[in-house]
Design a protein around this motif. Structure first.
Motif, PDB file in Angstrom:
ATOM      1  N   VAL A 119      30.685  41.301  36.956  1.00 28.26           N
ATOM      2  CA  VAL A 119      31.285  42.038  38.071  1.00 28.26           C
ATOM      3  C   VAL A 119      32.621  42.623  37.613  1.00 28.26           C
ATOM      4  N   PRO A 120      32.806  43.937  37.724  1.00 32.30           N
ATOM      5  CA  PRO A 120      34.053  44.559  37.285  1.00 32.30           C
ATOM      6  C   PRO A 120      35.277  43.922  37.945  1.00 32.30           C
ATOM      7  N   GLU A 121      36.317  43.723  37.183  1.00 32.67           N
ATOM      8  CA  GLU A 121      37.622  43.228  37.618  1.00 32.67           C
ATOM      9  C   GLU A 121      37.684  41.714  37.796  1.00 32.67           C
ATOM     10  N   LEU A 122      36.564  41.022  37.890  1.00 33.14           N
ATOM     11  CA  LEU A 122      36.626  39.607  38.270  1.00 33.14           C
ATOM     12  C   LEU A 122      37.410  38.759  37.275  1.00 33.14           C
ATOM     13  N   THR A 123      37.189  38.956  35.982  1.00 33.10           N
ATOM     14  CA  THR A 123      37.785  38.044  34.997  1.00 33.10           C
ATOM     15  C   THR A 123      39.313  38.082  35.005  1.00 33.10           C
ATOM     16  N   ARG A 124      39.897  39.199  35.382  1.00 30.20           N
ATOM     17  CA  ARG A 124      41.372  39.266  35.322  1.00 30.20           C
ATOM     18  C   ARG A 124      42.035  38.330  36.328  1.00 30.20           C
ATOM     19  N   PHE A 125      41.346  38.025  37.434  1.00 30.13           N
ATOM     20  CA  PHE A 125      41.914  37.123  38.438  1.00 30.13           C
ATOM     21  C   PHE A 125      41.861  35.670  37.975  1.00 30.13           C
ATOM     22  N   PHE A 126      41.028  35.383  36.973  1.00 31.39           N
ATOM     23  CA  PHE A 126      40.928  34.024  36.445  1.00 31.39           C
ATOM     24  C   PHE A 126      41.431  33.950  35.004  1.00 31.39           C
ATOM     25  N   SER A 127      42.295  34.891  34.636  1.00 31.55           N
ATOM     26  CA  SER A 127      42.882  34.870  33.292  1.00 31.55           C
ATOM     27  C   SER A 127      44.356  35.268  33.309  1.00 31.55           C
ATOM     28  N   THR A 128      44.927  35.459  34.479  1.00 31.52           N
ATOM     29  CA  THR A 128      46.320  35.877  34.618  1.00 31.52           C
ATOM     30  C   THR A 128      47.227  34.669  34.809  1.00 31.52           C
ATOM     31  N   ASN A 129      48.346  34.645  34.073  1.00 30.55           N
ATOM     32  CA  ASN A 129      49.256  33.507  34.137  1.00 30.55           C
ATOM     33  C   ASN A 129      50.242  33.609  35.300  1.00 30.55           C
ATOM     34  N   ARG A 130      50.703  34.839  35.603  1.00 34.17           N
ATOM     35  CA  ARG A 130      51.704  34.990  36.662  1.00 34.17           C
ATOM     36  C   ARG A 130      51.430  36.250  37.474  1.00 34.17           C
ATOM     37  N   TYR A 131      51.671  36.151  38.781  1.00 41.93           N
ATOM     38  CA  TYR A 131      51.507  37.300  39.663  1.00 41.93           C
ATOM     39  C   TYR A 131      52.552  37.231  40.764  1.00 41.93           C
ATOM     40  N   ASP A 132      53.180  38.380  41.038  1.00 36.69           N
ATOM     41  CA  ASP A 132      54.163  38.479  42.119  1.00 36.69           C
ATOM     42  C   ASP A 132      53.517  39.151  43.324  1.00 36.69           C
ATOM     43  N   MET A 133      53.381  38.405  44.409  1.00 36.94           N
ATOM     44  CA  MET A 133      52.776  38.938  45.624  1.00 36.94           C
ATOM     45  C   MET A 133      53.870  39.511  46.514  1.00 36.94           C
ATOM     46  N   GLN A 134      53.764  40.780  46.804  1.00 32.42           N
ATOM     47  CA  GLN A 134      54.798  41.494  47.548  1.00 32.42           C
ATOM     48  C   GLN A 134      54.868  41.015  49.005  1.00 32.42           C
ATOM     49  N   PRO A 135      56.020  41.247  49.671  1.00 31.99           N
ATOM     50  CA  PRO A 135      56.185  40.848  51.071  1.00 31.99           C
ATOM     51  C   PRO A 135      55.090  41.437  51.963  1.00 31.99           C
ATOM     52  N   THR A 136      54.818  40.748  53.057  1.00 38.65           N
ATOM     53  CA  THR A 136      53.784  41.168  53.995  1.00 38.65           C
ATOM     54  C   THR A 136      54.382  41.368  55.381  1.00 38.65           C
ATOM     55  N   ASN A 137      53.525  41.626  56.358  1.00 36.11           N
ATOM     56  CA  ASN A 137      53.992  41.817  57.732  1.00 36.11           C
ATOM     57  C   ASN A 137      54.547  40.544  58.353  1.00 36.11           C
ATOM     58  N   LYS A 138      54.270  39.383  57.725  1.00 38.40           N
ATOM     59  CA  LYS A 138      54.748  38.116  58.266  1.00 38.40           C
ATOM     60  C   LYS A 138      55.739  37.390  57.359  1.00 38.40           C
ATOM     61  N   ARG A 139      55.932  37.913  56.161  1.00 37.97           N
ATOM     62  CA  ARG A 139      56.843  37.246  55.234  1.00 37.97           C
ATOM     63  C   ARG A 139      57.647  38.293  54.490  1.00 37.97           C
ATOM     64  N   ASP A 140      58.986  38.164  54.557  1.00 37.26           N
ATOM     65  CA  ASP A 140      59.881  39.186  53.998  1.00 37.26           C
ATOM     66  C   ASP A 140      60.149  38.998  52.517  1.00 37.26           C
ATOM     67  N   ILE A 141      59.882  37.816  51.994  1.00 34.07           N
ATOM     68  CA  ILE A 141      60.185  37.572  50.593  1.00 34.07           C
ATOM     69  C   ILE A 141      58.902  37.560  49.764  1.00 34.07           C
ATOM     70  N   MET A 142      59.072  37.748  48.473  1.00 31.07           N
ATOM     71  CA  MET A 142      57.939  37.808  47.548  1.00 31.07           C
ATOM     72  C   MET A 142      57.467  36.394  47.203  1.00 31.07           C
ATOM     73  N   ARG A 143      56.164  36.238  47.103  1.00 30.97           N
ATOM     74  CA  ARG A 143      55.579  34.982  46.624  1.00 30.97           C
ATOM     75  C   ARG A 143      55.297  35.122  45.131  1.00 30.97           C
ATOM     76  N   GLN A 144      55.595  34.090  44.365  1.00 36.34           N
ATOM     77  CA  GLN A 144      55.312  34.081  42.928  1.00 36.34           C
ATOM     78  C   GLN A 144      54.238  33.048  42.621  1.00 36.34           C
ATOM     79  N   PHE A 145      53.198  33.496  41.916  1.00 33.17           N
ATOM     80  CA  PHE A 145      52.101  32.601  41.530  1.00 33.17           C
ATOM     81  C   PHE A 145      52.216  32.282  40.050  1.00 33.17           C
TER      82      PHE A 145
END
Length: 447
Positions: A184-210
């Motif tokens: 399935v295209p794109e799937l492997t990158r979600f299970f091979s990434t070490n860090r990801y910064d999730m941008q703020p949302t409508n309910k949270r003003d600060i960034m989440r770091q994974f």
């Protein structure tokens, strides 16, 4: 003098006991500590190593590989999902999550990074509800998908892998699921990434770091050619791990389940991968070789046979993994029964490929070959014959029924005639008796 004696003693010891003898012995593939493990070739599905690979076990968070595959097949990465109260608050607080809020909006891409890196159970629920309406519906689709893949010993009840007695799989089934998932295209990158910064949302003003806790991905442990890897853990499942590696054009999938310690699943996976890449190589199978060994005749359901023109057979070249001391010449073929599609005038035959390890035939893969059938070949008339016999049977039944009815009518009419004759005879007898009476009476009067 004393120093010279010591040096001579050391030299003597080294001469008798080579340096290599002090080196730690390389762990054997048969020292796998996990209770269940399997190593397969991603292309053909052939099993290179097996330890209780068909034993049903709790998968924990490696479940999320199936979750991601279904989501990517049904939705787009920029689709916006809205979290529900149930998706967030139905989970135990001490399980993996990214602290989503009710009515928070996130994209599928963000949710997939959350389950791939943080193993977020709340994000898994969000994916399920926004893909098929509910966690239950999504889990049903997961199980149906598993069966289609060939994972027949698998049943899912949720998209995250938290313990449930009806939520189980096997190491082999998870390997099959992963082999399909990496297509399935794109799937492997979600299970091979070490860090990801999730941008703020409508309910949270600060960034989440994974940050990924998988030792293969964060480089705490080496796994050459890593394509993707997903860990899992619950008290009931113990440690689980699915890993995909590619080296020199060969892709292997290792699954270990029920590892007592975290380090065991990584050590076992390294052993499996090294064993596979060091002891197997890819050999090319020429399609013409498969075709030349294909069945020469096709048998129809009515028992008739027809010859197959080899020129009408179609197959493709393929590669299979075999031990390094073997080549294409060591491959044998076993053909399944031909499947005939009368509507398309088409035959398909499954060619199973095996190599012998000195003790038994080991399945190395399969090749579907197609045969175009000459329209002048005998027609399968079994269906028509059955229909004819059915019609004859129905006609006979009708004839018998009408015969019975006619017989009953004849019997009834005969009884009517008999009764009528008896009535008429009785009437005649009574009339004669009456006449005889009057005649006797008249004779007595004349006397």
């Amino acid at each position: 003098m004393k120093k010279t004696a010591i040096l001579l003693s050391l030299l003597f010891i080294i001469t008798i006991f080579p340096i290599e003898s002090f080196a730690a012995e390389k762990p054997s593939i048969y020292n796998i500590k996990s209770k269940s493990a399997v190593l397969i070739d991603a292309q053909t599905g052939s099993v290179l190593f097996d330890k209780n690979m068909n034993k049903k076990m709790y998968p924990a968070s490696i479940t999320k590989i199936m979750t991601a595959m279904i989501a990517l097949e049904q939705k787009e990465l920029d689709d916006v999902f809205t979290t529900s109260h149930n998706a967030v608050y139905s989970l135990p607080f001490n399980t993996s999550h990214i602290a989503l809020f009710e009515d928070e909006q996130i994209t599928l891409e963000q949710a997939l990074y959350a389950i791939g890196i943080e193993s977020a159970n709340d994000a898994s629920n969000v994916i399920a509800e926004n893909t098929y309406g509910s966690v239950e519906n999504f889990a049903q689709k997961m199980t149906e998908k598993a069966k289609l893949i060939g994972a027949v010993n698998t049943n899912f009840t949720n998209p995250h892998g938290l313990p449930d007695e009806n939520h189980y799989t096997t190491a082999y089934d998870m390997a099959l699921i992963t082999a399909q998932a990496i297509k399935v295209p794109e799937l492997t990158r979600f299970f091979s990434t070490n860090r990801y910064d999730m941008q703020p949302t409508n309910k949270r003003d600060i960034m989440r770091q994974f940050w990924n806790a998988n030792d293969f991905i964060n480089k705490n442990k080496t796994c050459e050619g890593l394509v993707m890897s997903k860990t899992g853990w619950t008290q009931e499942a113990e440690h689980t791990l699915v890993t995909v590696c590619e080296r020199n054009g060969i892709t292997l999938i290792a699954v270990v389940m029920s590892s007592e310690h975290k380090r065991d699943k990584f050590d076992d996976t390294q052993l499996l991968m090294d064993y596979g890449f060091e002891n197997f190589h890819s050999t090319s199978i020429n399609s013409n070789d498969i075709i030349s060994k294909a069945p020469k005749t096709i048998q129809y359901p009515d028992g008739t046979q027809a010859e197959i023109d080899l020129k009408s057979i179609f197959a493709e070249d393929m590669n299979v993994l075999v031990p390094k001391n073997l080549t294409e010449e060591n491959i044998t073929y076993k053909f399944d029964a031909a499947q005939f599609n009368e509507a398309q005038n088409h035959i398909t035959i499954n060619a199973n490929l095996f190599y012998n390890d000195g003790q038994a035939d080991i399945w190395a893969g399969n090749q579907i070959i197609s045969v175009v059938v000459d329209k002048n070949l005998p027609e399968d008339t079994s269906g028509k014959i059955i229909v004819i016999f059915q019609k004859i049977f129905y006609v006979l039944i009708i004839i018998v029924l009408w015969g019975i009815i006619a017989g009953l009518v004849i019997i009834a009419l005969r009884q009517v005639v008999i009764l009528e004759n008896r009535r008429r005879n009785k009437k005649r007898w009574q009339k004669r008796r009456k006449i005889r009476y009057y005649m006797n009476k008249k004779e007595n009067q004349n006397m």
